[in-house]
Scaffold this motif. Structure first.
Motif, PDB file in Angstrom:
ATOM      1  N   ASP A   1       2.429   1.713  -3.470  1.00  0.00           N
ATOM      2  CA  ASP A   1       1.476   2.092  -4.515  1.00  0.00           C
ATOM      3  C   ASP A   1       0.943   3.506  -4.346  1.00  0.00           C
ATOM      4  O   ASP A   1       1.011   4.309  -5.259  1.00  0.00           O
ATOM      5  CB  ASP A   1       0.305   1.106  -4.550  1.00  0.00           C
ATOM      6  CG  ASP A   1       0.671  -0.178  -5.275  1.00  0.00           C
ATOM      7  OD1 ASP A   1       1.697  -0.187  -5.976  1.00  0.00           O
ATOM      8  OD2 ASP A   1      -0.081  -1.165  -5.122  1.00  0.00           O
ATOM      9  N   GLU A   2       0.378   3.821  -3.177  1.00  0.00           N
ATOM     10  CA  GLU A   2      -0.286   5.116  -3.061  1.00  0.00           C
ATOM     11  C   GLU A   2      -0.187   5.765  -1.696  1.00  0.00           C
ATOM     12  O   GLU A   2      -0.645   6.880  -1.509  1.00  0.00           O
ATOM     13  CB  GLU A   2      -1.768   4.969  -3.426  1.00  0.00           C
ATOM     14  CG  GLU A   2      -2.483   3.932  -2.600  1.00  0.00           C
ATOM     15  CD  GLU A   2      -3.860   3.614  -3.126  1.00  0.00           C
ATOM     16  OE1 GLU A   2      -4.810   3.967  -2.413  1.00  0.00           O
ATOM     17  OE2 GLU A   2      -3.961   3.039  -4.210  1.00  0.00           O
ATOM     18  N   GLY A   3       0.396   5.130  -0.734  1.00  0.00           N
ATOM     19  CA  GLY A   3       0.381   5.669   0.625  1.00  0.00           C
ATOM     20  C   GLY A   3       1.499   6.625   0.952  1.00  0.00           C
ATOM     21  O   GLY A   3       1.410   7.401   1.889  1.00  0.00           O
ATOM     22  N   GLY A   4       2.596   6.562   0.259  1.00  0.00           N
ATOM     23  CA  GLY A   4       3.711   7.443   0.576  1.00  0.00           C
ATOM     24  C   GLY A   4       4.866   6.683   1.196  1.00  0.00           C
ATOM     25  O   GLY A   4       4.870   5.445   1.308  1.00  0.00           O
ATOM     26  N   ILE A   5       5.834   7.433   1.639  1.00  0.00           N
ATOM     27  CA  ILE A   5       7.069   6.830   2.136  1.00  0.00           C
ATOM     28  C   ILE A   5       6.914   6.250   3.548  1.00  0.00           C
ATOM     29  O   ILE A   5       7.496   5.217   3.867  1.00  0.00           O
ATOM     30  CB  ILE A   5       8.231   7.852   2.081  1.00  0.00           C
ATOM     31  CG1 ILE A   5       9.574   7.170   2.385  1.00  0.00           C
ATOM     32  CG2 ILE A   5       8.035   8.968   3.061  1.00  0.00           C
ATOM     33  CD1 ILE A   5      10.175   6.538   1.206  1.00  0.00           C
ATOM     34  N   ALA A   6       6.119   6.905   4.391  1.00  0.00           N
ATOM     35  CA  ALA A   6       6.001   6.456   5.790  1.00  0.00           C
ATOM     36  C   ALA A   6       5.362   5.060   5.892  1.00  0.00           C
ATOM     37  O   ALA A   6       5.907   4.194   6.596  1.00  0.00           O
ATOM     38  CB  ALA A   6       5.223   7.471   6.605  1.00  0.00           C
TER      39      ALA A   6
ATOM     40  N   TYR B   1       0.838  -1.207   0.000  1.00  0.00           N
ATOM     41  CA  TYR B   1       0.000   0.000   0.000  1.00  0.00           C
ATOM     42  C   TYR B   1       0.872   1.256   0.000  1.00  0.00           C
ATOM     43  O   TYR B   1       0.594   2.218  -0.717  1.00  0.00           O
ATOM     44  CB  TYR B   1      -0.931  -0.005   1.213  1.00  0.00           C
ATOM     45  CG  TYR B   1      -1.656   1.303   1.416  1.00  0.00           C
ATOM     46  CD1 TYR B   1      -2.700   1.679   0.581  1.00  0.00           C
ATOM     47  CD2 TYR B   1      -1.265   2.175   2.425  1.00  0.00           C
ATOM     48  CE1 TYR B   1      -3.352   2.881   0.761  1.00  0.00           C
ATOM     49  CE2 TYR B   1      -1.910   3.382   2.610  1.00  0.00           C
ATOM     50  CZ  TYR B   1      -2.943   3.735   1.780  1.00  0.00           C
ATOM     51  OH  TYR B   1      -3.589   4.936   1.946  1.00  0.00           O
ATOM     52  N   GLY B   2       1.922   1.248   0.810  1.00  0.00           N
ATOM     53  CA  GLY B   2       2.813   2.410   0.871  1.00  0.00           C
ATOM     54  C   GLY B   2       3.540   2.643  -0.435  1.00  0.00           C
ATOM     55  O   GLY B   2       3.749   3.789  -0.843  1.00  0.00           O
TER      56      GLY B   2
END
Length: 140
Positions: free
Chosen positions: A99-104, A96-97
């Motif tokens: 694909d679309e959630g970001g680095i955190a 998920y991170g």
């Protein structure tokens, strides 16, 4: 010397003949036919109330091995939890991170995945080895 050798040979022969007696040792066919199994499948009784065999469960493990059994079972349980529950959840968070959630979330998922597999597999193996080593690994 000949007398001693003859005496030992006679005693050995007598022991062999005694061992061949069908009245000694294991139950004969008519006794083996009287094996009854509890309807729940938990107890096996041979020859009606002579003795009962119970499956190996936690009660037997705790009474025979005590804290060693508890520690091995807990190690195996935590290893299974970390490897089968926490690692896939961390992998989903990692994907998920990415694909679309970001680095955190990606970093958190990656660290969680590495930590859960890095800790879970050794715990699982250690607990399983301890259960097998002591002969108490008959649990699921």
């Amino acid at each position: 010397m000949k007398r001693a050798l003859l005496l030992v040979a006679f005693m050995t022969l007598a022991g062999f003949l005694f061992a061949q007696n069908p009245e000694n040792g294991w139950p004969q066919r008519q006794d083996r036919e009287r094996i009854s199994i509890d309807p729940n499948g938990q107890d096996i009784t041979i020859d009606r109330n002579s003795f009962v065999w119970r499956p190996f469960d936690d009660t037997v493990g705790y009474s025979l091995y005590g804290s060693r059994y508890r520690k091995a079972k807990a190690s195996k349980g935590w290893g299974v939890f970390l490897s089968c529950i926490a690692a896939p959840a961390s992998a989903v968070l990692l994907v998920y991170g990415i694909d679309e959630g970001g680095i955190a979330p990606a970093v958190l998922g990656g660290v969680g995945l590495a930590g859960s597999l890095g800790g879970g597999i050794p715990l699982w193996v250690k607990g399983r080895r301890e259960l097998d080593k002591t002969g108490i690994g008959l649990d699921s």
